[in-house]
Design a protein around this motif. Structure first.
Motif, PDB file in Angstrom:
ATOM      1  N   UNK A 139     -36.923  53.877  66.348  1.00 56.15           N
ATOM      2  CA  UNK A 139     -37.470  53.658  67.686  1.00 56.15           C
ATOM      3  C   UNK A 139     -37.826  54.994  68.310  1.00 56.15           C
ATOM      4  N   UNK A 181     -38.461  56.892  72.195  1.00 53.93           N
ATOM      5  CA  UNK A 181     -38.229  56.767  73.631  1.00 53.93           C
ATOM      6  C   UNK A 181     -38.850  57.960  74.344  1.00 53.93           C
ATOM      7  N   UNK A 232     -37.808  56.346  79.836  1.00 50.39           N
ATOM      8  CA  UNK A 232     -38.412  55.022  79.614  1.00 50.39           C
ATOM      9  C   UNK A 232     -37.588  54.208  78.612  1.00 50.39           C
ATOM     10  N   UNK A 233     -38.041  52.983  78.377  1.00 51.26           N
ATOM     11  CA  UNK A 233     -37.402  52.144  77.373  1.00 51.26           C
ATOM     12  C   UNK A 233     -37.795  52.559  75.966  1.00 51.26           C
ATOM     13  N   UNK A 234     -37.131  51.966  74.990  1.00 43.94           N
ATOM     14  CA  UNK A 234     -37.404  52.291  73.591  1.00 43.94           C
ATOM     15  C   UNK A 234     -38.550  51.437  73.065  1.00 43.94           C
ATOM     16  N   UNK A 294     -40.209  50.103  69.414  1.00 47.27           N
ATOM     17  CA  UNK A 294     -39.973  49.965  67.984  1.00 47.27           C
ATOM     18  C   UNK A 294     -41.108  50.598  67.192  1.00 47.27           C
ATOM     19  N   UNK A 334     -34.842  57.488  67.570  1.00 47.63           N
ATOM     20  CA  UNK A 334     -33.546  56.915  67.233  1.00 47.63           C
ATOM     21  C   UNK A 334     -33.645  56.074  65.973  1.00 47.63           C
ATOM     22  N   UNK A 347     -28.162  54.806  82.671  1.00 47.25           N
ATOM     23  CA  UNK A 347     -29.421  54.107  82.438  1.00 47.25           C
ATOM     24  C   UNK A 347     -29.089  52.800  81.733  1.00 47.25           C
ATOM     25  N   UNK A 399     -30.528  49.457  79.823  1.00 49.37           N
ATOM     26  CA  UNK A 399     -31.704  48.985  79.095  1.00 49.37           C
ATOM     27  C   UNK A 399     -31.473  47.558  78.625  1.00 49.37           C
ATOM     28  N   UNK A 442     -37.824  46.423  74.229  1.00 53.83           N
ATOM     29  CA  UNK A 442     -37.058  46.950  75.350  1.00 53.83           C
ATOM     30  C   UNK A 442     -37.846  46.909  76.656  1.00 53.83           C
ATOM     31  N   UNK A 443     -37.088  46.727  77.742  1.00 55.25           N
ATOM     32  CA  UNK A 443     -37.650  46.916  79.065  1.00 55.25           C
ATOM     33  C   UNK A 443     -37.685  48.393  79.419  1.00 55.25           C
ATOM     34  N   UNK A 444     -38.235  48.729  80.601  1.00 59.69           N
ATOM     35  CA  UNK A 444     -38.402  50.132  80.987  1.00 59.69           C
ATOM     36  C   UNK A 444     -37.106  50.821  81.410  1.00 59.69           C
ATOM     37  N   UNK A 445     -36.053  50.037  81.631  1.00 60.56           N
ATOM     38  CA  UNK A 445     -34.780  50.640  82.024  1.00 60.56           C
ATOM     39  C   UNK A 445     -34.563  50.646  83.526  1.00 60.56           C
TER      40      UNK A 445
END
Lengths: 112, 112
Positions: A35, A37, A41-43, A45, A88, B88, B90, B103-106
């Motif tokens: 992943x 990031x 922000x979010x991760x 894939x 990650x 944070x 997620x 994933x969402x933006x967090x």
């Protein structure tokens, strides 16, 4: 304890160079995922490689998996400034498990 | 495209307050997850849900609870927020246990 451990923790390269990140894990896996990031922000894939696969490509990304060494590598070719992010690896430990276990990440900086 | 949304990008709460973090996904995914991410510790799974009204503890469930009344919505609840829950958060969803997670933006939560 951490299942996946990325190496190096941080990597700084010039635009156009290749970037290689490694992931080691401890127990048998069903699949391994990478992943990205972007900061804060979010991760997102990138790629999934199954335990019976050895190599997988997606655009400028190449992932290898060596189950005998319990390790994987992510290669980004011809890097761009937009590749600057944390990367990650995540492993799914066993067939019946819903859980992904993430490493702590490699922070990649691509300098224009 | 799969979209995972989280109710707030930034949230500031006081110690002892009850805090609700909402997550909504629009792709009819069975599985939903809540993680927290802290520097040096990576992503750690708090809770996940594999079906409506079903929930399972992750690695660090203490101090948290969750609710999944509808398939598309997964809520994380901090019953009495504490400063060590500053992090944070997620949310992620997945169509099946072996698949990639979206994933969402967090939500960056600060507890004062």
């Amino acid at each position: 304890s951490q299942q996946g451990e990325e190496d190096p923790q941080a990597l700084s390269i010039q635009e156009g160079e290749n970037a290689t990140m490694n992931c080691s894990y401890k127990t048998s896996i069903n699949n391994l995922q990478w992943y990205r990031q972007n900061s804060g922000r979010g991760l997102v894939h990138l790629i999934l490689i199954r335990s019976n696969e050895r190599e997988k490509h997606s655009g400028r990304l190449r992932v290898t998996l060596d189950t005998s060494k319990k390790s994987s590598s992510l290669l980004i070719t011809a890097s761009r400034a937009a590749d600057t992010a944390s990367y990650f690896c995540a492993t799914r430990v066993e067939a019946g498990s819903y859980q992904l276990t993430f490493g702590k990440g490699t922070k990649l900086s691509v300098i224009p | 495209d799969v979209k995972v949304t989280q109710s707030s990008r930034y949230l500031v709460k006081r110690t002892g307050e009850k805090v609700f973090l909402e997550c909504v996904q629009d792709m009819d995914h069975e599985n939903m997850f809540w993680y927290r991410q802290d520097p040096g510790l990576g992503l750690r799974l708090i809770y996940f849900s594999y079906d409506v009204k079903m929930k399972e503890k992750g690695d660090i469930p203490e101090g948290y609870s969750v609710s999944r009344e509808k398939k598309e919505r997964f809520s994380l609840i901090l019953e009495s927020a504490s400063t060590n829950q500053t992090s944070m958060y997620l949310c992620a969803s997945s169509p099946a246990p072996y698949n990639e997670q979206f994933f969402g933006p967090g939500t960056r939560l600060t507890v004062l």
